[in-house]
Scaffold this active site. Structure first.
Site, PDB file in Angstrom:
ATOM      1  N   PRO A 133      55.747  21.774  45.771  1.00  0.00           N
ATOM      2  CA  PRO A 133      55.399  20.999  44.578  1.00  0.00           C
ATOM      3  C   PRO A 133      53.907  20.772  44.381  1.00  0.00           C
ATOM      4  O   PRO A 133      53.427  20.731  43.240  1.00  0.00           O
ATOM      5  CB  PRO A 133      56.135  19.671  44.804  1.00  0.00           C
ATOM      6  CG  PRO A 133      57.304  20.028  45.651  1.00  0.00           C
ATOM      7  CD  PRO A 133      56.811  21.111  46.565  1.00  0.00           C
ATOM      8  N   ALA A 251      56.081  42.106  45.204  1.00  0.00           N
ATOM      9  CA  ALA A 251      56.380  41.553  43.880  1.00  0.00           C
ATOM     10  C   ALA A 251      55.213  41.754  42.922  1.00  0.00           C
ATOM     11  O   ALA A 251      55.410  42.046  41.732  1.00  0.00           O
ATOM     12  CB  ALA A 251      56.726  40.079  44.008  1.00  0.00           C
ATOM     13  N   ARG A 277      55.260  46.056   6.130  1.00  0.00           N
ATOM     14  CA  ARG A 277      54.778  44.915   5.358  1.00  0.00           C
ATOM     15  C   ARG A 277      53.679  45.350   4.398  1.00  0.00           C
ATOM     16  O   ARG A 277      52.676  45.952   4.803  1.00  0.00           O
ATOM     17  CB  ARG A 277      54.239  43.835   6.300  1.00  0.00           C
ATOM     18  CG  ARG A 277      53.770  42.580   5.572  1.00  0.00           C
ATOM     19  CD  ARG A 277      53.100  41.617   6.524  1.00  0.00           C
ATOM     20  NE  ARG A 277      52.692  40.389   5.847  1.00  0.00           N
ATOM     21  CZ  ARG A 277      51.794  39.536   6.307  1.00  0.00           C
ATOM     22  NH1 ARG A 277      51.204  39.787   7.477  1.00  0.00           N
ATOM     23  NH2 ARG A 277      51.488  38.452   5.634  1.00  0.00           N
ATOM     24  N   GLN A 288      41.856  49.521   7.533  1.00  0.00           N
ATOM     25  CA  GLN A 288      41.093  49.927   8.707  1.00  0.00           C
ATOM     26  C   GLN A 288      41.136  48.876   9.813  1.00  0.00           C
ATOM     27  O   GLN A 288      41.241  49.210  10.997  1.00  0.00           O
ATOM     28  CB  GLN A 288      39.643  50.221   8.308  1.00  0.00           C
ATOM     29  CG  GLN A 288      39.483  51.478   7.461  1.00  0.00           C
ATOM     30  CD  GLN A 288      38.032  51.765   7.115  1.00  0.00           C
ATOM     31  OE1 GLN A 288      37.139  51.001   7.451  1.00  0.00           O
ATOM     32  NE2 GLN A 288      37.801  52.880   6.433  1.00  0.00           N
ATOM     33  N   GLU A 372      52.886  34.667  41.550  1.00  0.00           N
ATOM     34  CA  GLU A 372      52.402  35.762  42.410  1.00  0.00           C
ATOM     35  C   GLU A 372      50.877  35.869  42.385  1.00  0.00           C
ATOM     36  O   GLU A 372      50.310  36.950  42.474  1.00  0.00           O
ATOM     37  CB  GLU A 372      53.021  37.122  42.031  1.00  0.00           C
ATOM     38  CG  GLU A 372      54.501  37.110  41.757  1.00  0.00           C
ATOM     39  CD  GLU A 372      55.347  36.630  42.915  1.00  0.00           C
ATOM     40  OE1 GLU A 372      54.792  36.329  43.978  1.00  0.00           O
ATOM     41  OE2 GLU A 372      56.573  36.546  42.745  1.00  0.00           O
ATOM     42  N   THR A 374      47.531  33.416  40.591  1.00  0.00           N
ATOM     43  CA  THR A 374      46.887  33.209  39.299  1.00  0.00           C
ATOM     44  C   THR A 374      45.734  34.189  39.108  1.00  0.00           C
ATOM     45  O   THR A 374      45.292  34.858  40.047  1.00  0.00           O
ATOM     46  CB  THR A 374      46.336  31.776  39.217  1.00  0.00           C
ATOM     47  OG1 THR A 374      45.333  31.614  40.232  1.00  0.00           O
ATOM     48  CG2 THR A 374      47.441  30.736  39.423  1.00  0.00           C
ATOM     49  N   PHE A 392      37.343  31.259  48.996  1.00  0.00           N
ATOM     50  CA  PHE A 392      38.534  30.427  48.845  1.00  0.00           C
ATOM     51  C   PHE A 392      38.248  29.024  49.370  1.00  0.00           C
ATOM     52  O   PHE A 392      37.536  28.850  50.361  1.00  0.00           O
ATOM     53  CB  PHE A 392      39.700  31.041  49.622  1.00  0.00           C
ATOM     54  CG  PHE A 392      40.340  32.218  48.914  1.00  0.00           C
ATOM     55  CD1 PHE A 392      41.369  32.022  48.001  1.00  0.00           C
ATOM     56  CD2 PHE A 392      39.894  33.496  49.157  1.00  0.00           C
ATOM     57  CE1 PHE A 392      41.949  33.106  47.361  1.00  0.00           C
ATOM     58  CE2 PHE A 392      40.456  34.588  48.509  1.00  0.00           C
ATOM     59  CZ  PHE A 392      41.492  34.372  47.605  1.00  0.00           C
TER      60      PHE A 392
END
Length: 392
Positions: A133, A251, A277, A288, A372, A374, A392
């Site tokens: 959390p 992942a 459209r 263009q 996975e 930021t 870090f």
């Protein structure tokens, strides 16, 4: 769009077959219901078995009922599933790249035999309980603990944003252990993985409500209160943070491909709308400015897919590095979001409705941007690689 850039020429017949199988599943099963499911916040549990029957679950793994497909084939499947919805690519990633990969990489033979065949078939579901959390970017700071108690372990703590947890049969739970003989690795960080059947007393998974993103998938809060497991629950090959990071990189690789699927879907919607459209007596695509936007979006989709393909070939040779994965994850999600926003503008007011998939993709990609790793985490990984200095 495919005719402009001949990706098929760079793929093997087997890779194209996997891609076409995933595209057919996405178009025939997912697209007809995804807008309804997103609106209702509904996950179709019945599709899990169908994904297993198609061979998509753990498809990049060898043995135990897994398809043993190549990295590029797996990436193409991720691309096609996320072109329908990020939630379904996420399911395949959580099941195959996180939970199954953890067991396949680090589990005992008994653990592999117990769980992997059923997970590959879609009969069993797994989840990967790492994020907590207070934040997910610093797993070394996790507060979930596993303490020795007799001939087993007692796990206490909390996890958050755990995909599939309320549906899962088994959870890969990462915890700090209090027994030095079981700590191991990574500078003394005593992190170990445990296979916890979700029926174990004290394990509770509660779906998170109020999501404005990834609404057709399931993410949960997990409470672990006196969860007791035996020594046979420990993943013997995972000691320290290299264990969960090895799975996260699997992942992240899938996201490199998957985000480009969402981007392609948004671009296709923008092209279709620009032709249909009419404003000031002609299709908006005849202007263009619109053509320049479409061309720029197309360039980023194709560059992103080429980058993904390059990383896939490196992965198949066993040469892919974590920093290279960070390049792909950061680029693919960043550019996919920019394409979604540009496509929304081209569609005008209709772009905010569910008549088009663009707003849904944009909302989902906000989640993909966060999980996975930021943007900032991947920027720091690359900064460290470039300078040799850890920020870090």
């Amino acid at each position: 769009m495919d005719a402009v850039f001949d990706l098929d020429a760079l793929l093997s017949a087997e890779e194209r077959e996997w891609q076409q199988r995933a595209r057919a599943f996405a178009q025939e099963r997912l697209l007809p219901v995804i807008e309804e499911d997103f609106e209702a916040g509904h996950f179709r549990r019945e599709f899990v078995k169908e994904l297993g029957d198609s061979g998509f679950l753990g498809m990049h793994l060898q043995g135990y009922g897994c398809a043993g497909a190549g990295a590029v084939s797996y990436g193409l499947v991720c691309l096609e599933l996320e072109a329908a919805d990020s939630g379904w690519r996420t399911f395949v990633s959580v099941q195959g790249s996180l939970a199954m990969s953890a067991i396949h990489k680090y589990g005992s033979e008994e653990q592999k035999q117990q769980w992997l065949p059923g997970m590959a078939a879609g009969d069993l579901v797994g989840c990967f309980a790492l994020t907590e959390p207070q934040g997910g970017s610093d797993p070394a700071g996790m507060t979930t603990t596993a303490r020795r108690d007799g001939d087993g372990w007692v796990i206490d703590g909390a996890k958050r944003w755990i995909g599939l947890a309320s549906l899962a049969d088994v959870a890969v739970v990462w915890a700090k252990v209090d027994d030095p003989s079981f700590a191991g690795g990574d500078g003394g960080r005593a992190v170990r993985g445990f296979l916890v059947p979700t029926s174990t007393p004290g394990f509770t998974a509660t779906p998170i409500d109020g999501k404005l993103s990834m609404r057709a998938s399931v993410q949960c809060d997990v409470a672990l209160e006196g969860v007791r497991v035996g020594d046979d629950a420990i993943l013997p090959g995972a000691k320290g943070l290299s264990g969960p990071f090895g799975c996260l990189n699997e992942a992240r690789y899938g996201i490199v491909w998957g985000a480009m699927g969402a981007a392609r879907s948004c671009l296709e919607a923008a092209i279709s709308r620009s032709v249909d459209r009419e404003v000031f007596g002609k299709p908006i695509g005849a202007n263009q400015l619109i053509q320049a936007k479409l061309a720029d979006m197309f360039l980023e989709v194709e560059k992103g897919i080429l980058l993904a393909l390059h990383l896939g070939r490196l992965k198949e040779r066993g040469a892919l590095t974590p920093a290279q994965i960070s390049v792909g994850k950061l680029n693919s999600v960043r550019e996919a979001l920019a394409i979604a926003h540009e496509a929304r503008a081209i569609l005008g007011g209709d772009g905010i409705t569910n008549a088009w998939p663009v707003m849904r993709h944009a909302a989902n990609l906000e989640s993909v941007r966060t999980y996975e790793g930021t943007d900032e985490i991947h920027q720091l990984i690359l900064g460290r690689e470039l300078t040799g200095l850890n920020a870090f």
